[in-house]
Write a protein that holds these residues in place. Structure first.
Motif, PDB file in Angstrom:
ATOM      1  N   GLN A 133       6.567  74.675   4.230  1.00 51.44           N
ATOM      2  CA  GLN A 133       5.458  74.244   3.386  1.00 51.44           C
ATOM      3  C   GLN A 133       4.367  73.549   4.186  1.00 51.44           C
ATOM      4  O   GLN A 133       3.172  73.787   3.957  1.00 51.44           O
ATOM      5  N   ALA A 134       4.732  72.710   5.122  1.00 52.52           N
ATOM      6  CA  ALA A 134       3.725  71.958   5.879  1.00 52.52           C
ATOM      7  C   ALA A 134       2.803  72.894   6.647  1.00 52.52           C
ATOM      8  O   ALA A 134       1.582  72.706   6.657  1.00 52.52           O
ATOM      9  N   LEU A 187       2.240  76.142   6.043  1.00 53.13           N
ATOM     10  CA  LEU A 187       1.447  76.918   5.087  1.00 53.13           C
ATOM     11  C   LEU A 187       0.278  76.093   4.568  1.00 53.13           C
ATOM     12  O   LEU A 187      -0.870  76.563   4.530  1.00 53.13           O
ATOM     13  N   ALA A 188       0.544  74.863   4.165  1.00 49.64           N
ATOM     14  CA  ALA A 188      -0.518  74.002   3.640  1.00 49.64           C
ATOM     15  C   ALA A 188      -1.581  73.712   4.693  1.00 49.64           C
ATOM     16  O   ALA A 188      -2.783  73.689   4.402  1.00 49.64           O
ATOM     17  N   LYS A 189      -1.160  73.505   5.932  1.00 51.73           N
ATOM     18  CA  LYS A 189      -2.094  73.199   7.024  1.00 51.73           C
ATOM     19  C   LYS A 189      -3.077  74.347   7.247  1.00 51.73           C
ATOM     20  O   LYS A 189      -4.304  74.144   7.262  1.00 51.73           O
ATOM     21  N   TYR A 190      -2.557  75.554   7.409  1.00 49.49           N
ATOM     22  CA  TYR A 190      -3.431  76.672   7.739  1.00 49.49           C
ATOM     23  C   TYR A 190      -4.208  77.160   6.518  1.00 49.49           C
ATOM     24  O   TYR A 190      -5.363  77.591   6.642  1.00 49.49           O
ATOM     25  N   ALA A 191      -3.595  77.092   5.332  1.00 47.76           N
ATOM     26  CA  ALA A 191      -4.287  77.557   4.129  1.00 47.76           C
ATOM     27  C   ALA A 191      -5.515  76.705   3.828  1.00 47.76           C
ATOM     28  O   ALA A 191      -6.531  77.220   3.337  1.00 47.76           O
ATOM     29  N   GLU A 240      10.072  76.967  -0.024  1.00 52.18           N
ATOM     30  CA  GLU A 240      10.270  76.188  -1.246  1.00 52.18           C
ATOM     31  C   GLU A 240       9.319  74.994  -1.236  1.00 52.18           C
ATOM     32  O   GLU A 240       9.298  74.208  -0.296  1.00 52.18           O
ATOM     33  N   VAL A 241       8.542  74.893  -2.308  1.00 54.02           N
ATOM     34  CA  VAL A 241       7.493  73.877  -2.401  1.00 54.02           C
ATOM     35  C   VAL A 241       8.027  72.652  -3.127  1.00 54.02           C
ATOM     36  O   VAL A 241       8.690  72.750  -4.162  1.00 54.02           O
ATOM     37  N   ALA A 242       7.739  71.492  -2.572  1.00 53.38           N
ATOM     38  CA  ALA A 242       8.130  70.229  -3.187  1.00 53.38           C
ATOM     39  C   ALA A 242       6.949  69.254  -3.115  1.00 53.38           C
ATOM     40  O   ALA A 242       6.158  69.308  -2.166  1.00 53.38           O
ATOM     41  N   PRO A 243       6.781  68.379  -4.109  1.00 60.89           N
ATOM     42  CA  PRO A 243       7.553  68.328  -5.349  1.00 60.89           C
ATOM     43  C   PRO A 243       7.400  69.606  -6.181  1.00 60.89           C
ATOM     44  O   PRO A 243       6.432  70.349  -6.010  1.00 60.89           O
ATOM     45  N   PHE A 244       8.314  69.821  -7.075  1.00 64.56           N
ATOM     46  CA  PHE A 244       8.358  71.007  -7.932  1.00 64.56           C
ATOM     47  C   PHE A 244       7.019  71.199  -8.635  1.00 64.56           C
ATOM     48  O   PHE A 244       6.477  70.278  -9.240  1.00 64.56           O
ATOM     49  N   ASP A 247       0.734  72.099  -5.757  1.00 70.00           N
ATOM     50  CA  ASP A 247      -0.278  73.048  -5.320  1.00 70.00           C
ATOM     51  C   ASP A 247      -0.273  73.195  -3.801  1.00 70.00           C
ATOM     52  O   ASP A 247      -0.104  72.208  -3.072  1.00 70.00           O
ATOM     53  N   ILE A 248      -0.500  74.428  -3.342  1.00 73.89           N
ATOM     54  CA  ILE A 248      -0.904  74.696  -1.973  1.00 73.89           C
ATOM     55  C   ILE A 248      -2.373  75.092  -2.049  1.00 73.89           C
ATOM     56  O   ILE A 248      -2.713  76.141  -2.599  1.00 73.89           O
ATOM     57  N   VAL A 249      -3.255  74.257  -1.541  1.00 77.66           N
ATOM     58  CA  VAL A 249      -4.689  74.509  -1.639  1.00 77.66           C
ATOM     59  C   VAL A 249      -5.085  75.567  -0.612  1.00 77.66           C
ATOM     60  O   VAL A 249      -4.754  75.452   0.576  1.00 77.66           O
ATOM     61  N   VAL A 250      -5.807  76.590  -1.077  1.00 76.57           N
ATOM     62  CA  VAL A 250      -6.252  77.684  -0.219  1.00 76.57           C
ATOM     63  C   VAL A 250      -7.763  77.591  -0.059  1.00 76.57           C
ATOM     64  O   VAL A 250      -8.497  77.639  -1.049  1.00 76.57           O
ATOM     65  N   GLY A 251      -8.219  77.454   1.180  1.00 73.11           N
ATOM     66  CA  GLY A 251      -9.643  77.384   1.451  1.00 73.11           C
ATOM     67  C   GLY A 251     -10.256  78.758   1.663  1.00 73.11           C
ATOM     68  O   GLY A 251      -9.588  79.797   1.595  1.00 73.11           O
ATOM     69  N   SER A 252     -11.541  78.755   1.942  1.00 76.56           N
ATOM     70  CA  SER A 252     -12.280  79.994   2.150  1.00 76.56           C
ATOM     71  C   SER A 252     -11.833  80.716   3.415  1.00 76.56           C
ATOM     72  O   SER A 252     -11.274  80.112   4.337  1.00 76.56           O
ATOM     73  N   ASP A 253     -12.079  82.018   3.438  1.00 79.51           N
ATOM     74  CA  ASP A 253     -11.843  82.861   4.621  1.00 79.51           C
ATOM     75  C   ASP A 253     -10.374  82.836   5.048  1.00 79.51           C
ATOM     76  O   ASP A 253     -10.033  82.568   6.202  1.00 79.51           O
ATOM     77  N   LYS A 254      -9.505  83.136   4.114  1.00 85.51           N
ATOM     78  CA  LYS A 254      -8.070  83.157   4.391  1.00 85.51           C
ATOM     79  C   LYS A 254      -7.451  84.455   3.877  1.00 85.51           C
ATOM     80  O   LYS A 254      -7.799  84.957   2.807  1.00 85.51           O
TER      81      LYS A 254
END
Length: 663
Positions: free
Chosen positions: A80-81, A83-87, A102-106, A109-116
């Motif tokens: 998760q860390a 994925l979240a960093k690069y997204a 597996e994402v925690a807490p249940f 959100d995984i925030v997705v920025g532009s150009d991904k």
């Protein structure tokens, strides 16, 4: 009352691919029977959406297109860390999701920025218990080949207490959602909200859920969306719910196994709400209540679909719009939709096995694309090189395996990588136009050239390599190697290290030692051109092998053709190269089942640097043509020996490598 309602399909369209033909056979086998009486659909347009392309189609392809992380580095994430960093990063990334994260807490959100670009590796990339979230202002995002699942809270069937969508986006533009599986989430599976524009949703599975795909939540009619080849199965509503969409184009979607709980209103298929203009075509509804409906303020045009055992509303009103005013497409026949969509929707190993980087466009040069490949790359990355001449060197370092260089022209001559460095600037390594030090590299449909002009530099014999390889399991298919002296060097990292190279359906030209090195190398079904240097007696040498004495397999040229404009009897098949006088470099060359021209000498093997050719392992087997005469100076392999000197013997090694079996 449940009934069968059907529309006539469009007529056959010339050029429909073999996949559709195969699927139509499957449809016949399923016993769907006659389509029935109804109004005729409009003729199908001329362009089909490629199920395997990595380029967005539909509305996501307009106004500059949707390219995701193209131009950025490729990274692979397993937690998760990462994925979240690069997204969320500011710069573009192609993010490969390997295995289940597996994402925690249940429900977080995984925030997705532009150009991904976020893409599952193989068909096993998963995001579990979490949501991909695109905040307002986000632009140019591709999400492909993932399973996003299981943020459902027991007892919250209506999703009123949680907002754990699979993907949620607000006021975004240029997003392509493709080949994903969404299941068992906390609220909606896919929420496209608040004036989001230029969206395509294709080849996804929406399953085991109440609310599948919602669009809108705005008073403005701005959203443009294409929804095609999706499978809605085990869902109740929002298939989709399209609220105030300027243009909603739905085609070739499959609706089946609708969740039924006797709800007279909120169990439905597709709903055009507010001021939506919707075009729905060539889809397949099976056992659906209210398959398509439209508010009094909306417009809905339906054509070409099959409705089986449906009930309730089948609204059609207004003219909506013509999708062909915006983009080209060709819908598949509605009868083919169940077989096509069940087979090709959701995550696909073929998509996730390889990321494609495009040159130019995504990356300005081939080297820039190579540089974007991660170190230790474990999955295939294809560098698709457009037709053109690329005057630059390329180096694939040893820490970047699993690369495919793919020319995209009609012919290998359309895409040329060329430079003009001689060996006086760094030896063979510095001379090579392309150098491959990594393992598991393939090149197809390309020309590699070193066009160093000896005459212009008043030189007569100067190394100028088009290609040098050191890696193992290297494949060249439908490639050309152009040069003079030392055109192609297939080598290995050290004398006792065995590297293997397979060259098939290719072209190699040169004059002096133009196929050389110590790698185990097979050249099959190829043309070798021995260039004349203007001599009446000695124009050069095809091979200069330096095989390690402990390696029984050096060079094999088989089922090929040697051509030459050199005078008769003026070209050698080869000579033994002992680099630096190394006594354990004992050349092994077998030329078999190959046509030889009159230019080949009657005594075609010769000494080199004081080492006798008779101490090397030079043989022929069943060659033919005017240059294939048998003399005392032409060792011939016996039938018994030939049985253990096949392409398989040279290449399989201890790992069973079989590149020849792909054909």
């Amino acid at each position: 009352m449940t009934h069968l309602h059907s529309k006539r399909l469009p007529g056959a369209v010339p050029g429909v691919g073999r996949t559709v033909a195969t699927v139509m056979g499957l449809v016949a086998a399923l016993g769907l029977g006659a389509i029935g009486e109804a109004k005729a659909a409009e003729p199908a347009p001329s362009v089909a959406a490629d199920r395997w392309t990595d380029r967005a189609h539909g509305f996501a392809s307009l106004a500059g297109g949707t390219t995701g992380g193209a131009g950025g580095k490729v990274v692979t994430v397993t937690d998760q860390a990462s994925l979240a960093k690069y997204a969320a990063a500011e710069e573009p990334y192609i993010i490969r999701v390997a295995g289940a994260i597996e994402v925690a807490p249940f429900g977080s959100d995984i925030v997705v920025g532009s150009d991904k670009t976020i893409i599952g590796v193989g068909d096993t990339g998963e995001i579990v218990h979490g949501e991909l979230h695109l905040n307002p202002g986000t632009s140019n995002v591709i999400i492909r080949n993932l399973t996003i699942r299981d943020s459902y809270v027991e007892g919250d069937w209506d999703g009123k207490t949680t907002d754990f969508d699979a993907i949620q986006m607000d006021t975004v533009d240029h997003v392509w959602i493709d080949h994903n599986r969404f299941t068992h989430m906390g609220d909606g599976l896919l929420d496209i909200r608040k004036d989001s524009q230029y969206i395509t949703v294709s080849h996804n599975q929406f399953t085991n859920h109440n609310k599948a795909l919602g669009i809108g939540w705005t008073p403005n009619a701005l959203t443009q969306i294409t929804i095609d080849h999706n499978w809605f199965t085990g869902t109740k509503q929002r298939n989709p719910s399209a609220d105030n969409c300027a243009y909603a184009h739905l085609y070739n979607n499959y609706f089946t196994d609708q969740v039924r709980d006797d709800d007279p209103v909120w169990t439905y298929g597709s709903w055009a709400r507010g001021r939506t203009r919707m075009v729905l075509e060539n889809s397949y509804y099976d056992g659906v209540q209210h398959p398509y409906q439209a508010d009094e303020t909306a417009e809905l045009v339906e054509r070409g679909s099959i409705l089986r055992n449906t009930s309730g509303r089948h609204d059609e009103r207004g003219d909506a719009f013509d999708p062909r005013d915006f983009y080209d497409y060709r819908p598949d026949p509605a009868a083919a939709v169940p077989a096509l969509v069940t087979r090709f929707s959701g995550p696909q190993k073929r998509i996730g096995d390889s990321v494609t980087l495009h040159v130019p466009g995504d990356y300005p040069t081939v080297q820039a694309a190579v540089d974007a490949v991660p170190k230790g790359n474990a999955s295939t990355v294809t560098i698709a090189v457009a037709p053109g001449t690329y005057r630059a060197k390329v180096h694939i370092p040893s820490n970047k395996p699993n690369i495919v260089l793919q020319g995209t022209g009609q012919d290998r001559s359309d895409t040329v990588i060329v430079y003009d460095t001689p060996a006086e600037y760094g030896g063979s390594t510095g001379s090579a136009t392309v150098r491959i030090d990594a393992n598991d590299v393939t090149a197809r449909n390309l020309t590699f050239s070193n066009d160093f002009d000896e005459a212009a530099h008043e030189l007569k014999a100067e190394q100028a390599l088009a290609m040098k390889t050191n890696g193992d399991r290297i494949v060249f298919e439908d490639t050309a190697f152009l040069g003079n002296q030392d055109t192609l060097m297939t080598n290995s990292p050290s004398l006792t290290t065995v590297s293997r190279v397979y060259i098939r359906d290719s072209y190699i030209e040169g004059d002096v030692d133009f196929v050389y090195g110590r790698a185990t190398t097979v050249i099959e079904r190829s043309m070798i051109r021995a260039l004349s240097r203007g001599s009446a007696t000695n124009n050069g040498y095809i091979t200069a092998a330096s095989t390690w004495t402990g390696n029984p397999y050096g060079f094999l040229i088989t089922d090929s053709k040697v051509v030459s404009d050199a005078p008769e009897g003026s070209f050698h098949l080869g000579r033994p190269w002992h680099p630096g006088g190394e006594p354990d470099a004992i050349a092994q060359v077998l030329i078999r089942n190959t046509e030889l021209p009159a230019a080949i000498k009657a005594s075609p093997w010769t000494d080199m640097s004081g080492f006798s050719w008779k101490d090397a392992r030079f043989t022929e087997y069943r060659n033919y043509g005017p240059g294939a005469v048998v003399t005392e100076d032409r060792p011939q392999m016996s039938d018994e020996e030939a049985r253990t000197h096949t392409v398989a013997d040279y290449l399989q090694g201890t790992d069973g490598w079989k590149p020849y079996a792909r054909h």
